[in-house]
Design an enzyme around this catalytic site. Structure first.
Site, PDB file in Angstrom:
ATOM      1  N   LYS A  22     -59.657 -38.127  91.958  1.00 50.48           N
ATOM      2  CA  LYS A  22     -60.256 -38.019  90.582  1.00 50.48           C
ATOM      3  C   LYS A  22     -59.042 -37.673  89.514  1.00 50.48           C
ATOM      4  O   LYS A  22     -59.283 -38.516  88.624  1.00 50.48           O
ATOM      5  CB  LYS A  22     -60.980 -36.766  90.727  1.00 50.48           C
ATOM      6  CG  LYS A  22     -61.492 -36.293  89.481  1.00 50.48           C
ATOM      7  CD  LYS A  22     -62.687 -34.934  89.587  1.00 50.48           C
ATOM      8  CE  LYS A  22     -61.617 -33.879  89.309  1.00 50.48           C
ATOM      9  NZ  LYS A  22     -61.397 -33.316  88.058  1.00 50.48           N
ATOM     10  N   ASN A  23     -58.142 -36.893  89.859  1.00 57.27           N
ATOM     11  CA  ASN A  23     -57.352 -36.441  88.955  1.00 57.27           C
ATOM     12  C   ASN A  23     -56.499 -37.618  88.514  1.00 57.27           C
ATOM     13  O   ASN A  23     -55.756 -37.599  87.464  1.00 57.27           O
ATOM     14  CB  ASN A  23     -56.431 -35.077  89.313  1.00 57.27           C
ATOM     15  CG  ASN A  23     -57.231 -33.880  89.020  1.00 57.27           C
ATOM     16  OD1 ASN A  23     -58.370 -33.990  88.483  1.00 57.27           O
ATOM     17  ND2 ASN A  23     -56.802 -32.891  89.480  1.00 57.27           N
ATOM     18  N   CYS A 118     -62.314 -23.275  79.116  1.00 58.65           N
ATOM     19  CA  CYS A 118     -63.463 -23.682  79.832  1.00 58.65           C
ATOM     20  C   CYS A 118     -63.451 -22.519  80.905  1.00 58.65           C
ATOM     21  O   CYS A 118     -62.835 -21.313  80.601  1.00 58.65           O
ATOM     22  CB  CYS A 118     -62.870 -24.890  80.880  1.00 58.65           C
ATOM     23  SG  CYS A 118     -61.354 -24.508  81.693  1.00 58.65           S
ATOM     24  N   ARG A 123     -56.439 -22.694  78.174  1.00 60.71           N
ATOM     25  CA  ARG A 123     -56.264 -24.095  78.494  1.00 60.71           C
ATOM     26  C   ARG A 123     -55.932 -25.103  77.208  1.00 60.71           C
ATOM     27  O   ARG A 123     -56.615 -25.957  76.878  1.00 60.71           O
ATOM     28  CB  ARG A 123     -56.977 -25.033  79.316  1.00 60.71           C
ATOM     29  CG  ARG A 123     -57.368 -24.481  80.694  1.00 60.71           C
ATOM     30  CD  ARG A 123     -58.156 -25.121  81.579  1.00 60.71           C
ATOM     31  NE  ARG A 123     -57.474 -26.259  82.381  1.00 60.71           N
ATOM     32  CZ  ARG A 123     -58.412 -27.223  83.102  1.00 60.71           C
ATOM     33  NH1 ARG A 123     -59.729 -27.120  83.502  1.00 60.71           N
ATOM     34  NH2 ARG A 123     -57.404 -28.151  83.693  1.00 60.71           N
ATOM     35  N   ASP A 308     -55.685 -25.842  92.802  1.00 59.77           N
ATOM     36  CA  ASP A 308     -56.985 -26.615  93.230  1.00 59.77           C
ATOM     37  C   ASP A 308     -57.542 -26.184  94.706  1.00 59.77           C
ATOM     38  O   ASP A 308     -58.588 -26.800  94.861  1.00 59.77           O
ATOM     39  CB  ASP A 308     -56.920 -28.145  92.753  1.00 59.77           C
ATOM     40  CG  ASP A 308     -56.946 -28.218  91.114  1.00 59.77           C
ATOM     41  OD1 ASP A 308     -57.174 -27.381  90.465  1.00 59.77           O
ATOM     42  OD2 ASP A 308     -56.780 -29.513  90.810  1.00 59.77           O
ATOM     43  N   ILE A 330     -51.295 -20.193  87.916  1.00 61.65           N
ATOM     44  CA  ILE A 330     -51.187 -21.214  87.142  1.00 61.65           C
ATOM     45  C   ILE A 330     -52.412 -20.856  86.005  1.00 61.65           C
ATOM     46  O   ILE A 330     -52.306 -21.365  84.862  1.00 61.65           O
ATOM     47  CB  ILE A 330     -51.747 -22.435  87.730  1.00 61.65           C
ATOM     48  CG1 ILE A 330     -50.693 -22.926  88.976  1.00 61.65           C
ATOM     49  CG2 ILE A 330     -51.741 -23.812  86.833  1.00 61.65           C
ATOM     50  CD1 ILE A 330     -49.307 -23.201  88.587  1.00 61.65           C
ATOM     51  N   ARG A 400     -69.047 -33.378  90.017  1.00 67.02           N
ATOM     52  CA  ARG A 400     -67.805 -33.681  89.060  1.00 67.02           C
ATOM     53  C   ARG A 400     -66.784 -34.168  89.981  1.00 67.02           C
ATOM     54  O   ARG A 400     -65.983 -35.041  89.492  1.00 67.02           O
ATOM     55  CB  ARG A 400     -67.594 -32.603  88.056  1.00 67.02           C
ATOM     56  CG  ARG A 400     -68.717 -32.149  87.158  1.00 67.02           C
ATOM     57  CD  ARG A 400     -68.024 -31.377  86.125  1.00 67.02           C
ATOM     58  NE  ARG A 400     -66.870 -31.603  85.789  1.00 67.02           N
ATOM     59  CZ  ARG A 400     -65.953 -31.151  85.342  1.00 67.02           C
ATOM     60  NH1 ARG A 400     -66.089 -29.880  85.159  1.00 67.02           N
ATOM     61  NH2 ARG A 400     -64.605 -31.342  84.821  1.00 67.02           N
TER      62      ARG A 400
HETATM   63  C1  UD1 Z   1     -54.520 -30.685  85.981  1.00 65.33           C
HETATM   64  C2  UD1 Z   1     -55.617 -30.978  86.632  1.00 65.33           C
HETATM   65  C3  UD1 Z   1     -56.316 -29.794  87.278  1.00 65.33           C
HETATM   66  C4  UD1 Z   1     -55.365 -28.700  88.194  1.00 65.33           C
HETATM   67  C5  UD1 Z   1     -53.780 -28.368  87.234  1.00 65.33           C
HETATM   68  C6  UD1 Z   1     -52.879 -27.834  87.825  1.00 65.33           C
HETATM   69  C7  UD1 Z   1     -56.454 -32.961  85.858  1.00 65.33           C
HETATM   70  C8  UD1 Z   1     -57.657 -33.588  85.385  1.00 65.33           C
HETATM   71  N1  UD1 Z   1     -56.680 -31.618  86.306  1.00 65.33           N
HETATM   72  O1  UD1 Z   1     -55.165 -29.791  84.863  1.00 65.33           O
HETATM   73  O2  UD1 Z   1     -57.313 -30.120  88.499  1.00 65.33           O
HETATM   74  O3  UD1 Z   1     -55.504 -27.567  88.411  1.00 65.33           O
HETATM   75  O4  UD1 Z   1     -53.442 -29.854  86.755  1.00 65.33           O
HETATM   76  O5  UD1 Z   1     -52.266 -28.428  88.974  1.00 65.33           O
HETATM   77  O6  UD1 Z   1     -55.667 -33.453  86.409  1.00 65.33           O
HETATM   78  N2  UD1 Z   1     -50.925 -25.304  79.218  1.00 65.33           N
HETATM   79  C9  UD1 Z   1     -50.481 -24.956  78.069  1.00 65.33           C
HETATM   80  N3  UD1 Z   1     -50.343 -25.985  76.979  1.00 65.33           N
HETATM   81  C10 UD1 Z   1     -50.498 -27.160  77.241  1.00 65.33           C
HETATM   82  C11 UD1 Z   1     -51.030 -27.389  78.615  1.00 65.33           C
HETATM   83  C12 UD1 Z   1     -51.137 -26.731  79.944  1.00 65.33           C
HETATM   84  O7  UD1 Z   1     -50.160 -23.635  77.805  1.00 65.33           O
HETATM   85  O8  UD1 Z   1     -50.392 -27.971  76.499  1.00 65.33           O
HETATM   86  C13 UD1 Z   1     -51.116 -24.353  80.509  1.00 65.33           C
HETATM   87  C14 UD1 Z   1     -52.659 -24.346  80.795  1.00 65.33           C
HETATM   88  O9  UD1 Z   1     -53.204 -23.587  80.112  1.00 65.33           O
HETATM   89  C15 UD1 Z   1     -52.531 -23.786  82.347  1.00 65.33           C
HETATM   90  C16 UD1 Z   1     -51.162 -24.260  82.647  1.00 65.33           C
HETATM   91  O10 UD1 Z   1     -50.533 -24.707  81.720  1.00 65.33           O
HETATM   92  O11 UD1 Z   1     -52.616 -22.209  82.316  1.00 65.33           O
HETATM   93  C17 UD1 Z   1     -51.255 -25.347  83.668  1.00 65.33           C
HETATM   94  O12 UD1 Z   1     -51.961 -26.508  82.939  1.00 65.33           O
HETATM   95  P1  UD1 Z   1     -51.578 -28.317  83.453  1.00 65.33           P
HETATM   96  O13 UD1 Z   1     -50.601 -28.331  84.523  1.00 65.33           O
HETATM   97  O14 UD1 Z   1     -51.355 -28.764  81.953  1.00 65.33           O
HETATM   98  O15 UD1 Z   1     -53.174 -28.569  84.112  1.00 65.33           O
HETATM   99  P2  UD1 Z   1     -54.066 -29.585  83.618  1.00 65.33           P
HETATM  100  O16 UD1 Z   1     -53.481 -30.837  83.347  1.00 65.33           O
HETATM  101  O17 UD1 Z   1     -55.110 -29.098  82.613  1.00 65.33           O
END
Ligand code: UD1
Length: 423
Positions: A22-23, A118, A123, A308, A330, A400
């Protein structure tokens, strides 16, 4: 809204096919906006989230053809009729935010709603936006929308992420593909999905090296061609089912799973006393007789233990012979499943980002509530081993991210029924 009713199953046995990731799929679909040629994506999982992304692509004027229950999507974005992703679409699924970079790189502007918080935390998307600013985009946030413009196109940049964000790494990589010059992403996330997206883009003519390591180099090209690509297998779906078999006992082979993507989970399962082995075309997991040993885990960016799979592993540890500690590094609020697992008789206490799990002899069935995608499936694992009947309400979260979940588990001996929730 549907609910699931589960009865305790005995050991599971058989074979489960693993769907496309999915991701990865969601980002492959967004990345295909970068080319005006036809793209065929195979092994796409049929999920509420991927179908939703297809609807967003339609609304941007992209032609999509994806018959019901098919795993092949054909899409062509010859001419975009809109560059706006409205609040209603982004609110329902965060990954739709990822159309921002491809739109910006292809046509020089995009307006995309800021994703809200969320269930699992705030996030933010600041790292995504800083990366595009470094590539020359002007970004303003007005009335809840990110308005980004790079009317003369994006340019290459040296970007060092303060934290290896998966989403920001993927997003910046997509934007850099059509940028003028060279981009280097340092302290990049290393998740296998990032390598999958890079392989796809390279198959269309992009020049990306190093994806899957902490330093990704991208040499911008002026345009991409078309092509056909198969999404990698879903390591989170595979890992979830592996944990389910660890909980129930039995012997199941997961076709299409890649053990190389699941090292941290395999190590934790082996420490718990579960047999995990790579077999041709998949992974085999078995456990017979002996109890489960408690194992401490600590979620980390890849190749560490995936956040996850944290909820699912916690469900497993509720029936281990002893005490385990689970630390979530995370996301700030990712223990919503703990009170629900406690309703099933588990003994979990939370201290900040740490959950202490005292293994109990047996869980007992009860009605519980699904709160987010991974939390929901942890309740399914618990329900498979709980005495009596467990009812999981609000399972739309599960739909989902899991394709045919009950059919796959029932084929191996589980007893899960879906029905309309009348509440
Ligand atoms: C993706 C995955 C999700 C998984 C996560 C971590 C998808 C659709 N989702 O989510 O299933 O749990 O990776 O493996 O691929 N952060 C910031 N600023 C930013 C971006 C992130 O502070 O601009 C923080 C987030 O709040 C979080 C952490 O970084 O605490 C990790 O986020 P990130 O690695 O970006 O995860 P996602 O891409 O949202």
């Amino acid at each position: 809204m549907d609910k699931l009713t589960l009865k305790a199953s005995g050991p599971l046995s058989g074979k489960i096919p693993i769907a496309g990731a999915k991701n990865s799929a969601l980002k492959l679909m967004a990345a295909a906006i970068l080319t005006d040629q036809e793209v065929v994506l195979n092994n796409l999982p049929n999920l509420a989230d991927t179908r939703f992304m297809a609807r967003l692509l339609d609304s941007l004027g992209i032609e999509t053809y994806w018959p019901a229950s098919s795993s092949t999507l054909r899409m062509r974005s010859a001419e975009l009729t809109s560059t706006i992703a409205p609040y209603d679409l982004v609110r329902k699924m965060r990954a739709t935010f990822n159309v921002l970079g491809p739109l910006l790189a292809r046509v020089g502007h995009a307006t995309v709603s800021v994703p809200g918080g969320c269930a699992i935390g705030a996030r933010p998307v600041d790292l995504h936006l800083k990366a595009f600013e470094a590539m020359g985009a002007d970004i303003v946030i007005e009335e809840g929308y990110v308005k980004a413009a790079a009317l003369r196109g994006l340019h290459g940049a040296d970007i060092t992420f303060p934290f290896p964000s998966v989403g920001a790494t993927e997003h910046a990589m997509m934007g850099a593909v059509l940028a003028r010059g060279h981009t280097r992403l340092q302290n990049a996330a290393c998740e296998p999905e990032i390598a999958d997206i890079a392989n796809f883009l390279n198959s269309l003519g992009a020049k990306i090296t190093g994806a899957g390591t902490s330093c990704i180099e991208i040499e911008g090209v002026s345009s991409l061609g078309g092509g056909e690509y198969a999404t990698m297998g879903d390591r989170i779906e595979a890992g979830t089912f592996m944990i389910a078999v660890a909980a129930t006992g039995g012997d199941v082979t997961f076709a299409g799973a890649n053990l190389g993507h699941l090292d941290a989970l395999a190590a934790a399962l082996r420490d718990a006393g579960v047999k995990v082995e790579g077999v041709e075309g998949g992974v085999r997991v078995s456990r017979s007789g002996s109890g489960l040993k408690p194992v401490d885990i600590d979620t980390r960016p890849y190749p560490g233990f995936p956040t996850d799979l944290q909820a699912q592993f916690m469900a497993l540890m509720t029936i281990a012979d002893g005490v385990s500690t689970i630390r979530e590094n995370i996301f700030e609020n990712r223990f919503l499943h703990a009170p629900e697992l406690n309703r099933l008789g588990a003994n979990i206490s939370i201290r900040g980002s740490e959950a202490i799990v005292h293994g109990v002899g047996r869980l007992k069935g009860a009605p519980v509530m699904a709160t987010d995608l991974r939390a929901s499936v942890s309740l399914v694992i618990a329900g498979l081993v709980a005495e009596g009947q467990t009812t999981i309400n609000r399972v739309y979260h599960l739909d989902r991210g899991f394709e045919n979940l009950e059919a796959k588990l029932n084929a191996c001996g589980a007893q899960i029924e879906r029905s309309a929730d009348s509440d």
